[in-house]
Design an enzyme around this catalytic site. Structure first.
Site, PDB file in Angstrom:
ATOM      1  N   ARG A 181       0.826  -1.213   0.000  1.00  0.00           N
ATOM      2  CA  ARG A 181       0.000   0.000   0.000  1.00  0.00           C
ATOM      3  C   ARG A 181       0.868   1.274   0.000  1.00  0.00           C
ATOM      4  NH1 ARG A 181      -3.604  -1.012   4.911  1.00  0.00           N
ATOM      5  NH2 ARG A 181      -1.653  -2.046   5.503  1.00  0.00           N
ATOM      6  N   ASN A 207      -6.617  -2.337   2.098  1.00  0.00           N
ATOM      7  CA  ASN A 207      -6.758  -3.786   2.148  1.00  0.00           C
ATOM      8  C   ASN A 207      -8.235  -4.110   2.194  1.00  0.00           C
ATOM      9  OD1 ASN A 207      -4.063  -4.415   2.192  1.00  0.00           O
ATOM     10  ND2 ASN A 207      -3.915  -4.620   4.416  1.00  0.00           N
TER      11      ASN A 207
END
Ligand code: ZN
Ligand code: ZN
Ligand code: ZN
Length: 756
Positions: A18, A36
């Site tokens: 990320r 997520n």
């Protein structure tokens, strides 16, 4: 404006993915978010940049890996910037939780830098390194789902966690001296108050003490590898008289001093998975014989956690034994209360971070220049294998429970199979319980709550078979039993992306379709079905399993095919009487058993033939650990010149193993070199198996080898050369276990291809 939603599946959680997306988006001035989403990562971007996806794939962080990317156009929304936003829990996608990763170079520098705030901190980690699988109990990989949840970040760590320019940006396992786990040392169950527990451990190791060290996925017993007294004390306490110990050395330079390594071996020993690598020893090394009795090789690993590095930094000893801390037969100990009470250790170095998924060290060995796992666990589990696109697979979930010894289990979903970490020998109750809890943990992580098919070995008495029956009955799942060597074959075929082959399956024990013990089989196999084409000559096992522990009984049985009773009695009583526990009386009993075919099992096991040669040549008379006699035979043969020849014969489509054993014994009694006989008998058996496979191959152009025997470097090479010389293709395990660690994988592959 067109907005795009991108769903990414693969190893994309817990690997700095990320933060990586965040940086890339900012660089490209893209707005939106990344988060997520259950087991996958969702990216929303405010415009349709083709080269965003291209760069996303091409510039991935080193631990990350993408399986699939799906893109959707979505309705317009407004974003001011690009953000990492909170995860949402859902069961979308296949989770691939990354395995544990050895400490990275940056983190290592920090713990050695006295000006850094993490100087000598034993739990240093970042997005590139540290524990993963061993500390997680649910997906997604967020701190809240790990045993780091107990340690809220301090202000300094939080700054790093939130700073997009920092290496620790969204690093879920990061911590420091102020907020993270702590290490302490105990003498038995009493805590010792010292400033530097690791230094204290090193001092005690230097005095010949045994120290239990809790690491990332488990606990080791550490001992100075040069101290024979300490090693023998460890052997006594573990009741482990002969089995070799693996070692951990300070660095590659140290390993070079005592072991021979090629480039591939160097690469794997330095890899971030840091497995134990089996290496051939140099003739002159400083280790005492009791470290690896009777073997020409040694299992070696380099430090992988900050604790290990700090241990060597404080120490002037360059190599320690690092062996799993467990009661023999039981799983490795991971709970603090058990570690400090462990009777085998004088001291224990523990910490207060919980190990959720026990993960033994992985073990690998090269044969014919290709890697094979002996044990695939820490650093690799729970990375999935893909099922070959060649096979038509059913879209259902499978749980495969493996054999009895050296067990892993596997969960298959879609086109992926997730083999578990090493579980061990499930004939022990605690190990069986470990199996059950490991299944639950993996189901949680993968978010799988039901199966279409439960699979086990064919052996009716294996505890894993019984457990599979119980699970199937309880939830009314369908149930499938798979023959042991077919499972070996399927894992080999998938490993090589092949439809079919003639397979040489050589190991110790596999339950045969005729209820006999198979282990020297020539099979035609594809992933759906198999046919037994030929085998080694069946041999009797007087008294069953006891012939495995005392192979001289097996030797007596095999030679009884070549000699009459009087001749055999003379040979056994003259040359081998001391190897029978009850001397000549036992010989009389066995001879009459053989005459009357009383209390016998029948086996075609390759392992039993190798054991018989080993005991016949005076190399190993009692098996105190799995594979001992054949491993020592291989070690004696190592370095032979190939001066002797033992011919093989094939009769009735069976390789005549009695004549190979008889010839080996005769040469031995004539005074020929033990090394040369050991090599010649391995060669004869190997080439005999290869010839048997070739004669049965007919229209199949590939011959493959599988089973525990193929950890043997010499036998693997003889067969490969013979097969290639006869213009067939040769395959062996490349990325999977040749031994029983791959049985659950093979079972799952076969189950996925079964039509309902
Ligand atoms: Zn790091
Ligand atoms: Zn902190
Ligand atoms: Zn096997």
């Amino acid at each position: 404006m067109v907005m795009e939603k991108i769903l990414v599946e693969g190893i994309v959680q817990g690997v700095g993915f990320r933060p990586y997306v965040y940086r890339l988006a900012n660089q490209m001035k893209i707005k939106g978010y990344v988060k997520n989403l259950g087991n996958i990562v969702e990216i929303v971007i405010d415009s349709n940049f083709e080269n965003f996806k291209e760069r996303l794939v091409n510039e991935l962080p080193s631990i990350a890996d993408i399986n699939t990317i799906k893109t959707f156009n979505i309705s317009d929304r407004h974003f001011d910037d690009f953000k990492i936003i909170k995860s949402s829990d859902s069961s979308i996608g296949n989770s691939t939780i990354p395995p544990d990763v050895a400490i990275c170079g940056e983190c290592l520098k920090e713990i050695r830098d006295c000006y850094n705030r993490r100087y000598k901190y034993p739990f240093n980690a970042c997005t590139e390194c540290g524990p993963r699988f061993s500390i997680i109990d649910n997906a997604p990989y967020d701190r809240i789902n790990t045993s780091m949840n107990k340690f809220p970040l301090c202000d300094d760590c939080l700054d790093e966690y939130e700073n997009s320019d920092d290496r620790r940006y969204h690093g879920e396992a990061i911590c420091c001296n102020n907020c993270g786990p702590e290490i302490s040392i105990y003498s038995k169950s009493k805590k010792i108050n010292v400033g530097n527990p690791i230094k204290k451990a090193v001092e005690e190791l230097g005095k010949g003490k045994i120290v239990a060290i809790k690491g990332i996925g488990g606990t080791h017993l550490a001992v100075n590898a040069y101290d024979d007294k300490a090693i023998n004390k460890l052997r006594e306490r573990l009741n482990r008289p002969n089995q070799a110990f693996a070692v951990m050395s300070r660095d590659l330079e140290t390993v070079k001093q005592y072991a021979i390594m090629n480039e591939s071996e160097k690469d794997i020993i330095l890899s971030r998975q840091r497995p134990i690598v089996i290496l051939n020893k140099k003739k002159n090394n400083d280790f005492p014989d009791c470290l690896t009795p009777g073997l020409h090789n040694i299992g070696v690993m380099l430090p992988y956690s900050p604790i290990h590095y700090l241990l060597f930094d404080e120490s002037n000893i360059d190599t320690y034994i690092m062996t799993s801390a467990n009661i023999p037969g039981e799983p490795m100990i991971i709970e603090n209360k058990d570690i400090i009470n462990l009777e085998m250790a004088d001291y224990s170095l523990i910490h207060n971070r919980e190990i959720i998924n026990r993960c033994d060290d992985s073990v690998v060995r090269f044969r014919n220049d290709e890697l094979s796992f002996i044990r695939r666990s820490r650093g690799y589990a729970p990375m999935p294998y893909k099922i070959s696109e060649k096979y038509n697979i059913n879209d259902f979930n499978v749980l495969a429970l493996g054999p009895e010894l050296d067990v892993t289990f596997s969960i298959a979903t879609e086109n992926l199979i997730y083999p578990s970490q090493h579980i061990g020998n499930t004939n022990n109750l605690k190990t069986l319980n470990f199996l059950k809890s490991a299944i639950n943990n993996l189901e949680n992580i993968l978010k799988i709550d039901s199966y279409d098919l439960i699979v086990s070995d064919k052996h009716p008495n294996f505890f894993t078979t019984k457990l599979a029956h119980q699970i199937a009955e309880k939830y009314d799942y369908e149930f499938l039993e798979i023959q042991h060597h077919h499972a070996h074959a399927a894992s080999l075929l998938n490993d090589n992306d092949l439809d079919e082959a003639v397979i040489i399956a050589s190991d110790g024990v596999g339950y045969g379709d005729d209820k006999n013990i198979w282990g020297g089989e020539i099979l035609y196999s594809d992933v759906k079905s198999y046919k037994r084409l030929a085998s080694l000559e069946p041999q009797l096992m007087p008294g069953g399993d006891i012939s495995t522990q005392y192979p001289v009984r097996m030797l007596a049985s095999i030679l009884s095919k070549q000699y009459n009773k009087e001749e055999l009695e003379k040979i056994l009583k003259n040359d081998y009487v001391d190897l029978f526990k009850y001397g000549s009386e036992e010989i009389d009993v066995i001879l009459s058993q053989l005459e009357n075919n009383f209390n016998m099992n029948i086996t075609t096991s390759t392992g039993r033939v190798l054991d018989s040669i080993s005991v016949g040549l005076g190399i190993c008379s009692e098996r105190t650990y799995e594979g001992e006699c054949s491993m020592k035979l291989e070690s004696v043969a190592y370095g032979a010149k190939g001066e002797l020849d033992i011919p093989f014969t094939i009769e009735n489509n069976q390789l005549n193993t009695s004549s190979i054993v008889k010839d080996a014994i005769n040469l031995f009694h004539k005074g020929e070199s033990k090394r040369e006989i050991a090599a010649a008998s391995q060669k004869s058996l190997a080439e005999g198996l290869a010839e048997l496979a070739i004669r049965n191959a007919k229209n199949v152009d590939t011959i493959g080898v599988t089973g525990g025997v193929f950890y043997n470097e010499a036998i693997s090479k003889y067969i490969r050369d013979y097969v290639l010389d006869n213009s067939y293709n040769f395959i062996q395990h490349k990325n999977t276990c040749a031994g029983d660690g791959s049985i659950s994988l093979g079972q799952a592959i076969i189950a996925k291809t079964k039509k309902e």
